[in-house]
Design a protein around this motif. Structure first.
Motif, PDB file in Angstrom:
ATOM      1  N   ASN A 117       0.829  -1.194   0.000  1.00 12.89           N
ATOM      2  CA  ASN A 117       0.000   0.000   0.000  1.00 12.89           C
ATOM      3  C   ASN A 117       0.871   1.254   0.000  1.00 12.89           C
ATOM      4  O   ASN A 117       1.412   1.674   1.021  1.00 12.89           O
ATOM      5  CB  ASN A 117      -0.911  -0.029   1.225  1.00 12.89           C
ATOM      6  N   ARG A 118       1.001   1.856  -1.218  1.00 14.42           N
ATOM      7  CA  ARG A 118       1.859   3.040  -1.359  1.00 14.42           C
ATOM      8  C   ARG A 118       1.212   4.260  -0.742  1.00 14.42           C
ATOM      9  O   ARG A 118       1.861   5.285  -0.577  1.00 14.42           O
ATOM     10  CB  ARG A 118       2.083   3.427  -2.820  1.00 14.42           C
ATOM     11  N   TYR A 119      -0.112   4.165  -0.432  1.00 14.18           N
ATOM     12  CA  TYR A 119      -0.829   5.365  -0.005  1.00 14.18           C
ATOM     13  C   TYR A 119      -1.087   5.381   1.500  1.00 14.18           C
ATOM     14  O   TYR A 119      -1.866   6.180   1.976  1.00 14.18           O
ATOM     15  CB  TYR A 119      -2.139   5.460  -0.792  1.00 14.18           C
ATOM     16  N   LYS A 120      -0.404   4.464   2.242  1.00 16.55           N
ATOM     17  CA  LYS A 120      -0.615   4.349   3.680  1.00 16.55           C
ATOM     18  C   LYS A 120      -0.296   5.655   4.401  1.00 16.55           C
ATOM     19  O   LYS A 120      -0.966   6.035   5.343  1.00 16.55           O
ATOM     20  CB  LYS A 120       0.269   3.221   4.223  1.00 16.55           C
ATOM     21  N   LYS A 121       0.722   6.331   3.912  1.00 14.66           N
ATOM     22  CA  LYS A 121       1.168   7.563   4.580  1.00 14.66           C
ATOM     23  C   LYS A 121       0.105   8.657   4.581  1.00 14.66           C
ATOM     24  O   LYS A 121       0.190   9.603   5.353  1.00 14.66           O
ATOM     25  CB  LYS A 121       2.470   8.071   3.948  1.00 14.66           C
ATOM     26  N   PHE A 122      -0.909   8.533   3.687  1.00 16.90           N
ATOM     27  CA  PHE A 122      -1.954   9.563   3.628  1.00 16.90           C
ATOM     28  C   PHE A 122      -3.134   9.235   4.530  1.00 16.90           C
ATOM     29  O   PHE A 122      -4.053  10.025   4.658  1.00 16.90           O
ATOM     30  CB  PHE A 122      -2.466   9.717   2.198  1.00 16.90           C
ATOM     31  N   ASN A 127      -8.835  14.412   5.421  1.00 18.10           N
ATOM     32  CA  ASN A 127      -8.683  14.595   3.971  1.00 18.10           C
ATOM     33  C   ASN A 127      -8.006  13.413   3.288  1.00 18.10           C
ATOM     34  O   ASN A 127      -7.649  13.493   2.126  1.00 18.10           O
ATOM     35  CB  ASN A 127      -7.870  15.852   3.697  1.00 18.10           C
ATOM     36  N   SER A 128      -7.829  12.324   4.033  1.00 15.72           N
ATOM     37  CA  SER A 128      -7.091  11.173   3.507  1.00 15.72           C
ATOM     38  C   SER A 128      -7.587  10.731   2.143  1.00 15.72           C
ATOM     39  O   SER A 128      -6.818  10.488   1.232  1.00 15.72           O
ATOM     40  CB  SER A 128      -7.200   9.992   4.466  1.00 15.72           C
ATOM     41  N   LEU A 130      -9.325  12.292  -0.226  1.00 12.87           N
ATOM     42  CA  LEU A 130      -9.043  13.256  -1.295  1.00 12.87           C
ATOM     43  C   LEU A 130      -7.581  13.163  -1.732  1.00 12.87           C
ATOM     44  O   LEU A 130      -7.267  13.070  -2.920  1.00 12.87           O
ATOM     45  CB  LEU A 130      -9.356  14.663  -0.783  1.00 12.87           C
ATOM     46  N   ILE A 131      -6.683  13.168  -0.757  1.00 20.54           N
ATOM     47  CA  ILE A 131      -5.247  13.155  -1.064  1.00 20.54           C
ATOM     48  C   ILE A 131      -4.853  11.816  -1.683  1.00 20.54           C
ATOM     49  O   ILE A 131      -4.103  11.760  -2.667  1.00 20.54           O
ATOM     50  CB  ILE A 131      -4.429  13.448   0.213  1.00 20.54           C
ATOM     51  N   LYS A 132      -5.409  10.732  -1.140  1.00 20.15           N
ATOM     52  CA  LYS A 132      -5.086   9.391  -1.629  1.00 20.15           C
ATOM     53  C   LYS A 132      -5.548   9.219  -3.081  1.00 20.15           C
ATOM     54  O   LYS A 132      -4.783   8.767  -3.933  1.00 20.15           O
ATOM     55  CB  LYS A 132      -5.789   8.355  -0.745  1.00 20.15           C
ATOM     56  N   GLU A 133      -6.793   9.626  -3.345  1.00 23.74           N
ATOM     57  CA  GLU A 133      -7.342   9.472  -4.696  1.00 23.74           C
ATOM     58  C   GLU A 133      -6.573  10.330  -5.693  1.00 23.74           C
ATOM     59  O   GLU A 133      -6.281   9.900  -6.809  1.00 23.74           O
ATOM     60  CB  GLU A 133      -8.830   9.852  -4.716  1.00 23.74           C
ATOM     61  N   SER A 134      -6.225  11.543  -5.283  1.00 26.49           N
ATOM     62  CA  SER A 134      -5.488  12.438  -6.176  1.00 26.49           C
ATOM     63  C   SER A 134      -4.132  11.837  -6.511  1.00 26.49           C
ATOM     64  O   SER A 134      -3.703  11.844  -7.666  1.00 26.49           O
ATOM     65  CB  SER A 134      -5.286  13.807  -5.524  1.00 26.49           C
ATOM     66  N   ASN A 135      -3.465  11.296  -5.499  1.00 32.63           N
ATOM     67  CA  ASN A 135      -2.156  10.685  -5.725  1.00 32.63           C
ATOM     68  C   ASN A 135      -2.248   9.459  -6.615  1.00 32.63           C
ATOM     69  O   ASN A 135      -1.393   9.233  -7.470  1.00 32.63           O
ATOM     70  CB  ASN A 135      -1.512  10.308  -4.392  1.00 32.63           C
ATOM     71  N   LYS A 136      -3.323   8.691  -6.408  1.00 28.79           N
ATOM     72  CA  LYS A 136      -3.527   7.491  -7.211  1.00 28.79           C
ATOM     73  C   LYS A 136      -3.680   7.854  -8.680  1.00 28.79           C
ATOM     74  O   LYS A 136      -3.081   7.245  -9.557  1.00 28.79           O
ATOM     75  CB  LYS A 136      -4.799   6.787  -6.726  1.00 28.79           C
ATOM     76  N   ARG A 137      -4.488   8.888  -8.939  1.00 28.94           N
ATOM     77  CA  ARG A 137      -4.731   9.300 -10.326  1.00 28.94           C
ATOM     78  C   ARG A 137      -3.448   9.810 -10.968  1.00 28.94           C
ATOM     79  O   ARG A 137      -3.156   9.536 -12.126  1.00 28.94           O
ATOM     80  CB  ARG A 137      -5.787  10.404 -10.375  1.00 28.94           C
ATOM     81  N   LEU A 138      -2.686  10.562 -10.181  1.00 29.46           N
ATOM     82  CA  LEU A 138      -1.437  11.111 -10.700  1.00 29.46           C
ATOM     83  C   LEU A 138      -0.454   9.985 -11.025  1.00 29.46           C
ATOM     84  O   LEU A 138       0.247  10.028 -12.037  1.00 29.46           O
ATOM     85  CB  LEU A 138      -0.840  12.067  -9.668  1.00 29.46           C
TER      86      LEU A 138
END
Ligand SMILES: [Zn+2]
Length: 323
Positions: A117-122, A127-128, A130-138
């Motif tokens: 899980n690369r997005y654990k830090k968020f 706002n987790s 929002l930030i997680k989804e944005s990072n995933k899309r990027l």
């Protein structure tokens, strides 16, 4: 003046003045102060629960602004994805198709990052998501750009290859034939000039006086320049790669050596009548993967459409070949 209080002392049988002790007074004051402080503290806590402080108002405004900026960034990402999708579509439908490369499937272009899980830090904040989804899309966008870039690298190599192929394969007539009068006999069944029997003629005959220059019809390497192949007399074979070989027979003289690299249009020899030949002419053949094929389809390099149709008509006449 302060009120003076008295009390009756039975021992002395007289009234005495009551004197308050200083210590006690201090105690009262301390208790009062403590109670006030506690009351104040609870009021502040209760107040902050129901009302925002200026600092909190500032922070929540900042948070709102951040969410707005994230939304704007997501909209810009949408635009970037739309542009990239258009490029990907053209890549699959035009470029890759043109160079005969398989289209890249959608799943491969849209793959995210699997595994840990690369997005654990968020995680763990309001706002987790929002930030997680944005990072995933990027991340997906970044990966899609890499896939597209690699595809274009591949196309560039294929284009270079295709250019080489086009330079290599035979594409001009092997002798000057501006008025097309030199085309004597084409590929197909023809009458044998010696036996007068109908048999298959595997090349094209160009009549020309002895000594007329013969040109390489494509880039390649001279593989043979000898007269030890029965019937062809002095002949040259050029290997063009990609399975193509061209053959020039009945030559009078060579202008190349074996293993020499030649370019399309290079002077390689001169027309003659050596070998099984009735009169001076060039017998020209093209091999593809070892099979002799009709050379008529390999003159597009220096013929207009009408010239080609005239040559085609002449070449299809079932006449006598010069062999
Ligand atoms: Zn011939």
């Amino acid at each position: 003046m302060a009120k003076v209080k008295y009390y009756y002392d039975p021992e002395t049988l007289s009234y005495r003045v009551i004197r308050r002790k200083k210590r006690r007074t201090l105690k009262y004051i301390a208790a009062f102060l403590l109670a006030s402080a506690l009351f104040g503290f609870f009021m502040v806590v209760a107040g902050s629960y129901f009302f925002e402080s200026p600092k909190e108002r500032e922070l929540s405004r900042e948070l709102e602004n951040m969410q707005l900026q994230y939304d704007l960034l997501n909209k810009r990402m949408d635009d970037a994805i739309a542009v990239l999708e258009n490029i990907e579509e053209r890549d699959n439908a035009i470029y890759r198709h043109y160079f005969e490369a398989n289209p890249i499937p959608e799943e491969q272009r849209r793959a995210g990052f699997g595994g840990i899980n690369r997005y654990k830090k968020f995680e763990g904040f309001d706002n987790s998501k929002l930030i997680k989804e944005s990072n995933k899309r990027l991340d997906i966008l970044e990966k899609a750009i890499v896939v597209q870039s690699k595809s274009l690298d591949e196309i560039a190599i294929l284009a270079k290859d295709k250019e080489k192929l086009l330079e290599a394969i035979p594409a001009i007539q092997p002798v000057n034939n501006d008025d097309l009068t030199r085309m004597a006999s084409g590929y197909g069944y023809r009458t044998d000039p010696f036996t007068k029997v109908r048999k298959f003629h595997y090349g094209m005959d160009f009549t020309a006086p002895r000594g007329t220059p013969v040109y390489a019809s494509g880039d390649g390497i001279v593989k043979r320049a000898d007269n030890s192949s029965s019937g062809y007399g002095k002949h040259i074979r050029i290997d063009h790669g990609y399975g193509y070989v061209s053959l020039y027979a009945h030559l009078y003289k060579y202008n190349v050596r074996i293993n020499q690299r030649v370019k399309r249009g290079d002077l390689i020899g001169f027309v003659g009548s050596t070998g099984r030949s009735e009169a001076p002419h060039l017998h020209y053949e093209i091999f593809k993967d070892g099979e002799r094929i009709n050379p008529i389809n390999f003159y597009y390099g220096n013929l207009s459409a009408s010239e080609f149709s005239e040559l085609l008509q002449k070449a299809s006449l079932e006449n006598q070949s010069l062999d």
